[in-house]
Design a protein around this motif. Structure first.
Motif, PDB file in Angstrom:
ATOM      1  N   LYS A   7       0.851  -1.232  -0.080  1.00 18.73           N
ATOM      2  CA  LYS A   7       0.042   0.092   0.100  1.00 18.73           C
ATOM      3  C   LYS A   7       0.772   1.193  -0.111  1.00 18.73           C
ATOM      4  CE  LYS A   7      -4.455   1.194   0.200  1.00 18.73           C
ATOM      5  NZ  LYS A   7      -4.340   2.099  -0.742  1.00 18.73           N
ATOM      6  N   GLN A   8       1.948   1.233   0.743  1.00 19.48           N
ATOM      7  CA  GLN A   8       2.624   2.468   0.628  1.00 19.48           C
ATOM      8  C   GLN A   8       3.270   2.716  -0.392  1.00 19.48           C
ATOM      9  OE1 GLN A   8       5.741   2.351   3.794  1.00 19.48           O
ATOM     10  NE2 GLN A   8       4.438   2.760   5.467  1.00 19.48           N
ATOM     11  N   ILE A   9       3.733   1.616  -1.188  1.00 21.29           N
ATOM     12  CA  ILE A   9       4.402   1.928  -2.516  1.00 21.29           C
ATOM     13  C   ILE A   9       3.553   2.403  -3.412  1.00 21.29           C
ATOM     14  CG2 ILE A   9       5.617   0.922  -4.232  1.00 21.29           C
ATOM     15  CD1 ILE A   9       6.790  -0.956  -2.051  1.00 21.29           C
ATOM     16  N   THR A  10       2.459   1.844  -3.549  1.00 21.67           N
ATOM     17  CA  THR A  10       1.296   2.390  -4.398  1.00 21.67           C
ATOM     18  C   THR A  10       1.003   3.763  -4.090  1.00 21.67           C
ATOM     19  OG1 THR A  10       0.287  -0.028  -4.535  1.00 21.67           O
ATOM     20  CG2 THR A  10      -1.072   2.139  -5.107  1.00 21.67           C
ATOM     21  N   ASP A  11       0.931   3.891  -2.734  1.00 23.57           N
ATOM     22  CA  ASP A  11       0.731   5.125  -2.266  1.00 23.57           C
ATOM     23  C   ASP A  11       1.724   6.348  -2.731  1.00 23.57           C
ATOM     24  OD1 ASP A  11      -1.540   4.711  -1.011  1.00 23.57           O
ATOM     25  OD2 ASP A  11      -0.800   4.860   1.111  1.00 23.57           O
ATOM     26  N   ARG A  12       2.952   5.803  -2.673  1.00 25.25           N
ATOM     27  CA  ARG A  12       3.857   6.777  -3.080  1.00 25.25           C
ATOM     28  C   ARG A  12       3.737   7.317  -4.687  1.00 25.25           C
ATOM     29  NH1 ARG A  12       9.078   3.848  -2.170  1.00 25.25           N
ATOM     30  NH2 ARG A  12       8.087   3.663   0.113  1.00 25.25           N
ATOM     31  N   ARG A  13       3.049   6.459  -5.457  1.00 28.53           N
ATOM     32  CA  ARG A  13       2.935   6.785  -6.828  1.00 28.53           C
ATOM     33  C   ARG A  13       1.536   7.843  -6.903  1.00 28.53           C
ATOM     34  NH1 ARG A  13       1.287   3.857 -11.905  1.00 28.53           N
ATOM     35  NH2 ARG A  13       0.503   1.988 -10.898  1.00 28.53           N
ATOM     36  N   GLN A  15       0.564   9.219  -4.376  1.00 29.08           N
ATOM     37  CA  GLN A  15       0.987  10.763  -3.760  1.00 29.08           C
ATOM     38  C   GLN A  15       1.737  11.880  -4.825  1.00 29.08           C
ATOM     39  OE1 GLN A  15      -0.133  11.616  -0.840  1.00 29.08           O
ATOM     40  NE2 GLN A  15       0.706  13.729  -1.122  1.00 29.08           N
ATOM     41  N   LYS A  16       2.478  11.437  -5.565  1.00 32.39           N
ATOM     42  CA  LYS A  16       3.204  11.889  -6.569  1.00 32.39           C
ATOM     43  C   LYS A  16       2.290  12.674  -7.540  1.00 32.39           C
ATOM     44  CE  LYS A  16       6.361  11.531 -10.187  1.00 32.39           C
ATOM     45  NZ  LYS A  16       6.904  10.721 -11.259  1.00 32.39           N
ATOM     46  N   GLN A  19       0.469  15.457  -5.541  1.00 33.01           N
ATOM     47  CA  GLN A  19       1.432  16.681  -5.363  1.00 33.01           C
ATOM     48  C   GLN A  19       1.202  17.259  -6.608  1.00 33.01           C
ATOM     49  OE1 GLN A  19       2.861  17.227  -2.343  1.00 33.01           O
ATOM     50  NE2 GLN A  19       3.068  19.095  -3.316  1.00 33.01           N
TER      51      GLN A  19
END
Lengths: 209, 209, 209, 209
Positions: A7-13, A15-16, A19
């Motif tokens: 989830k976190q890694i997906t979130d990173r995408r 989030q980008k 942003q």
DNA sequence: TCCTAAGCGAGACGGTACGTCTTGTCTTCCA
DNA sequence: TGGAAGACAAGACGTACCGTCTCGCTTAGGA
């Protein structure tokens, strides 16, 4: 555990992308003002598909307000670092001026006259929550009959008015000076309504920078 | 002479249409809020053709603001009748509270939270003109370095904040009481900045940066 | 050796996925019609990822047509088993009616009115290839000037029309009966154009322009 | 009277817009095929606003089919002028071939392979109505057990097949010749099913051009 | 009394932005 | 390494308003 990591890694995408959209929004607000901005403008600027925009935000208002949340979280951290309690009104206001100074362009986009009033209204409401609780207590402790909503609104509107003027006019005052002005305009009324007995200069001593 | 007469009579017909559109606008604002209103809504309500609308007003904002002018003229007459000079700030504010009381629904439409901020912004600007000139004089007479824009904005924003709260909350206060509150909130700051002669530079000592 | 075995197993897996997608497609066609189907519908039904779909088929049309190939191979086997030569038109048509009877639901999905015309167009084209070659030979052998494309198209379109009506209307006729109808409708024209030796040019007299 | 006149004039404006859209559609179909056409393509070509398009037609399919209606009305007039009764199948078919010849590009757009099958399906259905009623009567008069749907579909599908081939292939046959072909393909079956007793050449005498 | 110019209603129109939907590509992880 | 999950860019869709326009009607004054 694994799920969380994924989830976190997906979130990173995600989030980008979020942003990118927020940044595009800020830039566009400063360029042409919130009202004039089109969803198409935002997604062109952010190099994002239309559906992606709507996957993340309901509409451009939602995108704008999501920025306020970010700003608000930053502010809370700021208050924590400076160990400011909500009781100390002058320190809270000073912290906001400082924060606005350090995040000038974001504040200009959200609270400046280009930003539409929606973000500002939300900020106002948030501040109202904080200040009202405090003032209501103080006034009732002193058995004052002065309506606490009025006092709260007065303090908030004066603060907002000062803040937006500072942001929009590029006036060469520091955050500390702005807070000084704020105290001069508000302090006297607060004193007379809240601090009947204690020395008048009390709050001034705290306002040292 | 003839031309003028003809013009007047024609004007009467025109005036009726304009009035109808304004009335429709006010009613709709109170019903669903300014932002949600459509030109179509207005012309349906006013039983008017689309082209007629655009013959009289540029857009719905223009229609709204035309109402502010009406209100402003009424206010000026009100000030004349009460023989209030612009110098006497407290009397001006009291006159506005009184006027708002007597024209409550129109004020609610234009200055209430349903009315969008456009009308309010115009009222604010108008007030700013009047107050700024006066305060700027007074401050420079006293050689104060306190920025007169800030003081003006403070007075106006506080007044507006008070006025809109009064209109929207249906709080059971009279115009006189509202003005009383206003004086309590603002008076002390005004006094300390304008009426005391020496300690104008006092705040500067604290505001060292 | 190991590699080959592994390959086979992989192939089997792939085949299963393809089959699953085709089955999902058929089911969905019968439910809501080919046009209304979404790739998302198919992959949801087949419990397959989006990328998996596109790994196997270019688009939903490709998936549909892949089904025609399957059907076509089955038909060829059917013709082989029944030892039908392509020359004997009536036996070919009967074989197809029989095959359609035995694979009714698949035929309904591909050739029925729910199936869109794409599959049908392909079937038509395939039949055209077979029939045209044959008829063209026969007509030129007899030095007929009747355009062989027209005759071919006539035979095919009549057959298709009969077949789809049979599939869609659930008419209680056997494959043999359907073929009987087909012969009644087509036979006479075929005979007059192919089997009679002299009067080929007959129609020309009437067709004066 | 006045109202009617007004309506007519308005209608003229509306009619012009509708016509423009239909023309744009036909041109685009011949250029790139019905399926590939976008509503945007159509309104760009017709110099028309998006909302105008949707004020007149539900979607591009509706626009296409509206063309069929036009074509159909023209055809009916054509039949009237030629004083063709619906009973005389060969004259009806000949009239359609003639009409297609005179309105070639419109027919190509609606009935050609570029036109998608939607228009063709509608034409087919319309023809079906006409022919079925007639054939059903004739068959039941003769107490034939041959399903009249099948015969109707056979006649229609053969006709359509012939027509579309003619339109798409630019084959150098006249309308009269096409109708001759049609008679040769269909006539024999019709004869054997309908005209058991009368002389076989009966219909041929009527088909003189 | 009739005439004529303006105001007006009705609403078609070109245009722009919206929020939704589907497609085909891509990336990341898991088995 | 292949498949599942699903984020993403692209772009068409049908809807909602906008501001412009054309068209006759009404109407009130001057002939």
């Amino acid at each position: 555990m694994k799920q969380q990591l994924e989830k976190q890694i997906t979130d990173r995408r995600i989030q980008k992308t979020r942003q990118g959209l927020q940044d595009a929004m800020y830039a566009l607000i400063l360029e042409k003002g919130y009202e004039a901005i089109t969803v198409q403008d935002v997604i062109d600027r952010a190099n994002v598909g239309r559906s992606t925009f709507y996957a993340h935000f309901q509409d451009k208002e939602d995108l704008l307000l999501s920025g306020v949340e970010v700003l608000w979280k930053q502010l809370e951290e700021h208050l924590l670092v400076e160990t400011v309690s909500e009781e100390d009104i002058w320190k809270v206001s000073q912290s906001m001026f400082q924060h606005a100074q350090s995040q000038r362009s974001m504040y200009k986009a959200l609270a400046g006259k280009q930003g539409g009033n929606i973000a500002l209204k939300l900020i106002e409401r948030n501040l109202y929550q904080i200040v009202f609780r405090h003032l209501n207590d103080e006034l009732s402790k002193r058995k004052s009959t002065f309506p606490s909503e009025i006092l709260t609104r007065h303090m908030i509107s004066s603060f907002i008015s000062l803040l937006t003027w500072w942001l929009d006019s590029d006036a060469p005052y520091s955050a500390a000076q702005m807070n000084e002005f704020y105290q001069q305009l508000i302090g006297c009324a607060v004193e007379s309504l809240l601090l009947s007995s204690p020395p008048v200069t009390n709050y001034r001593n705290d306002a040292g920078v």
